[in-house]
Design a protein around this motif. Sequence first.
Motif, short mmCIF file in Angstrom:
data_model
loop_
_atom_site.label_atom_id
_atom_site.label_comp_id
_atom_site.label_asym_id
_atom_site.label_seq_id
_atom_site.Cartn_x
_atom_site.Cartn_y
_atom_site.Cartn_z
N ASP A 7 -21.34 -4.79 -2.36
CA ASP A 7 -20.84 -4.87 -3.41
C ASP A 7 -20.90 -6.02 -5.02
O ASP A 7 -20.94 -6.72 -4.59
N ASP A 8 -20.98 -5.13 -6.71
CA ASP A 8 -21.43 -6.69 -7.18
C ASP A 8 -19.72 -7.00 -7.47
O ASP A 8 -19.01 -7.61 -7.60
N LYS A 9 -20.57 -8.69 -7.92
CA LYS A 9 -19.30 -9.32 -8.13
C LYS A 9 -18.82 -9.13 -9.53
O LYS A 9 -19.82 -8.94 -10.01
N ASP A 10 -17.59 -9.29 -10.04
CA ASP A 10 -17.54 -9.49 -11.54
C ASP A 10 -16.37 -10.50 -11.59
O ASP A 10 -15.99 -11.29 -11.35
N ASN A 11 -16.34 -10.32 -13.27
CA ASN A 11 -16.28 -11.29 -14.25
C ASN A 11 -14.74 -11.26 -15.07
O ASN A 11 -14.19 -11.84 -15.40
N GLY A 12 -14.00 -10.11 -14.45
CA GLY A 12 -13.05 -9.51 -15.18
C GLY A 12 -11.40 -10.68 -14.74
O GLY A 12 -11.86 -11.80 -13.81
N PHE A 13 -10.41 -9.68 -14.77
CA PHE A 13 -9.24 -10.00 -15.16
C PHE A 13 -8.72 -10.44 -13.29
O PHE A 13 -9.12 -9.71 -12.37
N LEU A 14 -8.28 -11.51 -13.34
CA LEU A 14 -7.62 -12.78 -11.50
C LEU A 14 -8.97 -12.17 -10.76
O LEU A 14 -9.10 -12.54 -10.07
N SER A 15 -9.82 -12.24 -11.23
CA SER A 15 -11.42 -12.49 -10.32
C SER A 15 -11.23 -13.89 -9.37
O SER A 15 -11.69 -13.65 -8.51
N VAL A 16 -11.00 -14.81 -10.64
CA VAL A 16 -11.00 -15.99 -9.84
C VAL A 16 -9.88 -15.96 -8.20
O VAL A 16 -10.31 -16.86 -7.58
N ARG A 17 -8.71 -15.77 -8.94
CA ARG A 17 -7.53 -15.79 -7.64
C ARG A 17 -8.31 -15.07 -6.56
O ARG A 17 -7.39 -14.65 -5.15
N TYR A 18 -9.04 -13.96 -7.45
CA TYR A 18 -9.25 -12.47 -5.97
C TYR A 18 -10.41 -12.35 -5.91
O TYR A 18 -10.97 -11.05 -6.39
N PRO A 19 -11.40 -13.09 -6.00
CA PRO A 19 -12.48 -13.03 -5.65
C PRO A 19 -13.36 -11.85 -4.84
O PRO A 19 -14.47 -11.26 -5.38
N ASP A 20 -12.95 -12.20 -3.37
CA ASP A 20 -13.20 -10.49 -2.64
C ASP A 20 -12.27 -9.08 -3.09
O ASP A 20 -12.31 -8.05 -1.98
N HIS A 21 -11.70 -8.42 -3.93
CA HIS A 21 -11.48 -7.81 -4.08
C HIS A 21 -11.18 -6.67 -5.65
O HIS A 21 -11.42 -7.43 -6.75
N TRP A 22 -10.79 -5.35 -5.70
CA TRP A 22 -11.42 -5.15 -6.36
C TRP A 22 -9.90 -5.15 -7.55
O TRP A 22 -9.09 -5.21 -6.83
N ALA A 23 -9.66 -4.96 -8.37
CA ALA A 23 -8.87 -4.77 -9.42
C ALA A 23 -7.97 -3.15 -9.58
O ALA A 23 -8.93 -1.98 -9.12
N VAL A 24 -7.26 -2.89 -9.60
CA VAL A 24 -5.99 -1.72 -9.19
C VAL A 24 -5.46 -2.00 -11.05
O VAL A 24 -4.46 -3.43 -11.04
#
Length: 174
Positions: A7-24
Amino acid sequence: LAKHDNDDKDNGFLSVRYPDHWAVLLDKGCQGAQQYVRAILSKKKTHGKLLSVEDENWNATVASDRIIVDNFFGRLTKLWAVISTKFRWTEEGYDDIFRLCVALTNFHVSFHPLCDDEDAAHYNLYKNRNYIIGERIVNKRKATQKNYRERRRIRQEIGQTFNSSDSSLSSESM
């Protein structure tokens, strides 16, 4: 919600705290979810205070993204009756059926984009229908409770009348 290696890495909201999770995307009722998942929420105003301009802009951005989610659920409930009605089969099978319906809806969306007002209208109808069903359940429960209380009151009155007439009979025989 976990990402896989491909899966692609992203730099979105809370991506630093949860680098291995999708945003909900969640609504305001899920405050506090950020502690457990990578949740994107609207800002909630505190009692008696207004939101800042930045928070208002953030809420507008989140709301525009949530419209897409609502449209998707509208399409999902429009295409698959099993999603929009009471599920009457075994609970174990529901996950597989739901995943299949979501996958088929994703495929359908690839040919027919979600910019459709009809999807949003259908989802609003679905939510309103659920609200009406909930209202009926509450009203039926209230009527049942009222009926029970009335019958109980009548039973108690009959019992008191019977007991008082019973005691008057016993005092006359003495």
